[in-house]
Scaffold this motif. Sequence first.
Motif, PDB file in Angstrom:
ATOM      1  N   ASP A 104       0.821  -1.216   0.000  1.00 40.11           N
ATOM      2  CA  ASP A 104       0.000   0.000   0.000  1.00 40.11           C
ATOM      3  C   ASP A 104       0.855   1.266   0.000  1.00 40.11           C
ATOM      4  O   ASP A 104       0.390   2.321  -0.440  1.00 40.11           O
ATOM      5  CB  ASP A 104      -0.894   0.001   1.250  1.00 40.11           C
ATOM      6  N   LEU A 105       2.079   1.155   0.521  1.00 43.73           N
ATOM      7  CA  LEU A 105       2.949   2.318   0.638  1.00 43.73           C
ATOM      8  C   LEU A 105       4.371   1.918   0.280  1.00 43.73           C
ATOM      9  O   LEU A 105       4.872   0.887   0.753  1.00 43.73           O
ATOM     10  CB  LEU A 105       2.925   2.854   2.086  1.00 43.73           C
ATOM     11  N   ILE A 106       5.006   2.714  -0.560  1.00 46.91           N
ATOM     12  CA  ILE A 106       6.431   2.558  -0.855  1.00 46.91           C
ATOM     13  C   ILE A 106       7.140   3.788  -0.315  1.00 46.91           C
ATOM     14  O   ILE A 106       6.753   4.925  -0.607  1.00 46.91           O
ATOM     15  CB  ILE A 106       6.705   2.433  -2.365  1.00 46.91           C
ATOM     16  N   VAL A 107       8.182   3.570   0.482  1.00 42.06           N
ATOM     17  CA  VAL A 107       8.992   4.671   1.001  1.00 42.06           C
ATOM     18  C   VAL A 107      10.374   4.560   0.365  1.00 42.06           C
ATOM     19  O   VAL A 107      11.021   3.513   0.457  1.00 42.06           O
ATOM     20  CB  VAL A 107       9.121   4.610   2.533  1.00 42.06           C
ATOM     21  N   THR A 108      10.824   5.631  -0.270  1.00 42.55           N
ATOM     22  CA  THR A 108      12.174   5.650  -0.824  1.00 42.55           C
ATOM     23  C   THR A 108      13.041   6.616  -0.031  1.00 42.55           C
ATOM     24  O   THR A 108      12.542   7.589   0.546  1.00 42.55           O
ATOM     25  CB  THR A 108      12.188   6.079  -2.304  1.00 42.55           C
ATOM     26  N   SER A 109      14.334   6.333   0.008  1.00 44.07           N
ATOM     27  CA  SER A 109      15.266   7.264   0.649  1.00 44.07           C
ATOM     28  C   SER A 109      16.444   7.488  -0.285  1.00 44.07           C
ATOM     29  O   SER A 109      16.965   6.546  -0.885  1.00 44.07           O
ATOM     30  CB  SER A 109      15.764   6.731   1.995  1.00 44.07           C
ATOM     31  N   GLY A 110      16.850   8.755  -0.418  1.00 42.42           N
ATOM     32  CA  GLY A 110      18.023   9.086  -1.216  1.00 42.42           C
ATOM     33  C   GLY A 110      17.689   9.530  -2.624  1.00 42.42           C
ATOM     34  O   GLY A 110      16.578   9.357  -3.124  1.00 42.42           O
ATOM     35  N   GLY A 111      18.696  10.146  -3.243  1.00 43.47           N
ATOM     36  CA  GLY A 111      18.571  10.558  -4.640  1.00 43.47           C
ATOM     37  C   GLY A 111      17.802  11.843  -4.858  1.00 43.47           C
ATOM     38  O   GLY A 111      17.211  12.053  -5.918  1.00 43.47           O
ATOM     39  N   LEU A 112      17.793  12.739  -3.862  1.00 37.65           N
ATOM     40  CA  LEU A 112      17.051  14.001  -3.997  1.00 37.65           C
ATOM     41  C   LEU A 112      17.971  15.211  -4.119  1.00 37.65           C
ATOM     42  O   LEU A 112      17.500  16.348  -4.047  1.00 37.65           O
ATOM     43  CB  LEU A 112      16.121  14.203  -2.790  1.00 37.65           C
ATOM     44  N   GLY A 113      19.259  14.998  -4.292  1.00 34.51           N
ATOM     45  CA  GLY A 113      20.205  16.105  -4.354  1.00 34.51           C
ATOM     46  C   GLY A 113      20.192  16.812  -5.695  1.00 34.51           C
ATOM     47  O   GLY A 113      19.424  16.472  -6.604  1.00 34.51           O
ATOM     48  N   PRO A 114      21.077  17.800  -5.868  1.00 37.07           N
ATOM     49  CA  PRO A 114      21.096  18.601  -7.087  1.00 37.07           C
ATOM     50  C   PRO A 114      21.945  18.024  -8.212  1.00 37.07           C
ATOM     51  O   PRO A 114      21.942  18.559  -9.323  1.00 37.07           O
ATOM     52  CB  PRO A 114      21.695  19.930  -6.600  1.00 37.07           C
ATOM     53  N   THR A 115      22.691  16.944  -7.945  1.00 36.71           N
ATOM     54  CA  THR A 115      23.618  16.432  -8.953  1.00 36.71           C
ATOM     55  C   THR A 115      22.898  15.542  -9.964  1.00 36.71           C
ATOM     56  O   THR A 115      21.766  15.111  -9.758  1.00 36.71           O
ATOM     57  CB  THR A 115      24.759  15.635  -8.293  1.00 36.71           C
ATOM     58  N   ALA A 116      23.605  15.242 -11.062  1.00 38.92           N
ATOM     59  CA  ALA A 116      22.992  14.535 -12.190  1.00 38.92           C
ATOM     60  C   ALA A 116      22.537  13.133 -11.826  1.00 38.92           C
ATOM     61  O   ALA A 116      21.608  12.590 -12.445  1.00 38.92           O
ATOM     62  CB  ALA A 116      23.988  14.475 -13.352  1.00 38.92           C
ATOM     63  N   ASP A 117      23.165  12.501 -10.817  1.00 39.12           N
ATOM     64  CA  ASP A 117      22.799  11.128 -10.470  1.00 39.12           C
ATOM     65  C   ASP A 117      21.662  11.052  -9.462  1.00 39.12           C
ATOM     66  O   ASP A 117      21.266   9.958  -9.053  1.00 39.12           O
ATOM     67  CB  ASP A 117      24.017  10.365  -9.944  1.00 39.12           C
ATOM     68  N   ASP A 118      21.123  12.205  -9.047  1.00 41.58           N
ATOM     69  CA  ASP A 118      20.000  12.229  -8.106  1.00 41.58           C
ATOM     70  C   ASP A 118      18.702  12.265  -8.902  1.00 41.58           C
ATOM     71  O   ASP A 118      18.195  13.331  -9.272  1.00 41.58           O
ATOM     72  CB  ASP A 118      20.104  13.445  -7.178  1.00 41.58           C
ATOM     73  N   LEU A 119      18.154  11.083  -9.173  1.00 41.93           N
ATOM     74  CA  LEU A 119      17.047  10.955 -10.125  1.00 41.93           C
ATOM     75  C   LEU A 119      15.823  10.252  -9.544  1.00 41.93           C
ATOM     76  O   LEU A 119      14.960   9.807 -10.293  1.00 41.93           O
ATOM     77  CB  LEU A 119      17.532  10.194 -11.364  1.00 41.93           C
ATOM     78  N   THR A 120      15.748  10.166  -8.233  1.00 42.33           N
ATOM     79  CA  THR A 120      14.645   9.419  -7.637  1.00 42.33           C
ATOM     80  C   THR A 120      13.296  10.063  -7.937  1.00 42.33           C
ATOM     81  O   THR A 120      12.343   9.372  -8.309  1.00 42.33           O
ATOM     82  CB  THR A 120      14.843   9.292  -6.109  1.00 42.33           C
ATOM     83  N   VAL A 121      13.177  11.367  -7.778  1.00 46.20           N
ATOM     84  CA  VAL A 121      11.888  12.037  -8.004  1.00 46.20           C
ATOM     85  C   VAL A 121      11.425  11.853  -9.443  1.00 46.20           C
ATOM     86  O   VAL A 121      10.259  11.532  -9.703  1.00 46.20           O
ATOM     87  CB  VAL A 121      11.977  13.532  -7.638  1.00 46.20           C
ATOM     88  N   ALA A 122      12.351  12.044 -10.402  1.00 46.23           N
ATOM     89  CA  ALA A 122      11.987  11.878 -11.811  1.00 46.23           C
ATOM     90  C   ALA A 122      11.544  10.442 -12.096  1.00 46.23           C
ATOM     91  O   ALA A 122      10.583  10.204 -12.847  1.00 46.23           O
ATOM     92  CB  ALA A 122      13.172  12.251 -12.695  1.00 46.23           C
TER      93      ALA A 122
END
Length: 428
Positions: A70-88
């Motif tokens: 019912d719920l997925i929690v992610t951690s990490g990948g929210l920074g400004p660099t090119a490899d931070d792509l979790t939100v996208a």
Amino acid sequence: MRSVHRVSARAGIVVTGTEVLTGRIQDRNGPWLADQLLELGVELAHITICGDRPQDIAAQLRFLAAEGVDLIVTSGGLGPTADDLTVATVAEFCGRELVLDEAMEERIAAILRRLMGDRPGVDFDAVRAANRKQALVPVGAEVLEPVGTAPGVIVGGSPTVLVLPGPPRELQAMWPAALATEAVQQAISGRTRYRQETVRMFGLAESGLAETLREAQGSIPGFDALEITTCLRRGELEIVTRYEPDGADAYRELLALLRERHATALYSEDGSTVDEQVAALLAGRWIATAESCTAGLLAARLADIPGCSDYFLGGAITYSNEAKAELLNVDPVLIAEYGAVSEPVAESMVTGALHHFGADTAVAISGIAGPGGGTPDKPVGTVCFAVRAGSVAITRTLRLPGNRSDIRERATTVAMHLLRRALAGVDD
């Protein structure tokens, strides 16, 4: 662990970061989030760790969705660099476009100004542009205020996806706000309302506890409604029991059986640790330490316990016989007669620590952590302990298993338990 099958809200955790996947950084977020979810009564289905590649993150999201969480929690990948792509990646998984949240972009810019101050030679506009991607959010998503510079994101649906930053300090501070949102509450609305109790023991073999639990299974009505997890660490047994309110009678009977069978090993019924108990018992006293094989680990542990540092005067690390004689006034004749690793020398070290630091409570540890230092009479792992708390004195010699690190850690834990007994007025 004794599992109880029941319908409940289910969750999965995706920890992202190539540095975590390769072991350069230890994952602290997965276990912490698991704890929070379990306390809420949410059944945890999986914790996965993957690198920063979008296809790998997407694969974990698809896997958990297929498992029916019912719920997925992610951690990490929210920074400004090119490899931070979790939100996208989450946006694509949820079928949402990314849009710039202009208000959030302004808040992030204000945070950057505060962090940068008047630092010369820094192009603020360039830094702001580099961080603008942190304000890109999926259409219709709820945005959580940043603790650092990265906001969290919640995309409602089936499953709901909660995206949190990687630094534990930021993630943990953001959790209460995430939990309070309608989307997360809706996702976990089917959770089971549990009670959770923790019991701690010391000096009992795990096999002894297992035998008692087998007896409990056959003698306590409703025992199968209890979900029991046991964990053995450095000689301490932690028994965590989760149950629904109607399992309270069964838990009370289990606790009574543990008291009856293991009274000398059971030291905590309310979940408090030996460190917390020692801190409370030390109030109004002054403590010092004298150590050889543990290399100051006991002193460091006492200094790090909240509340203990107020009563900790200091410690002496005395490996050599000369140091024991010079710093703690241990008689060289005593060392020659009994050996440095002996109860008489440990007791003399305690006396020396009391006088040297002006303390009323002291702990001494002298042992052979190895390798290569043992004898047939005193093999590696032989450790002598002496504790003095006012008129109470405790002396012990134990043989502890493991390598050098294991022996040191176990010896430190043994010393804390002996100290707890002495402070409580329980002597030999």
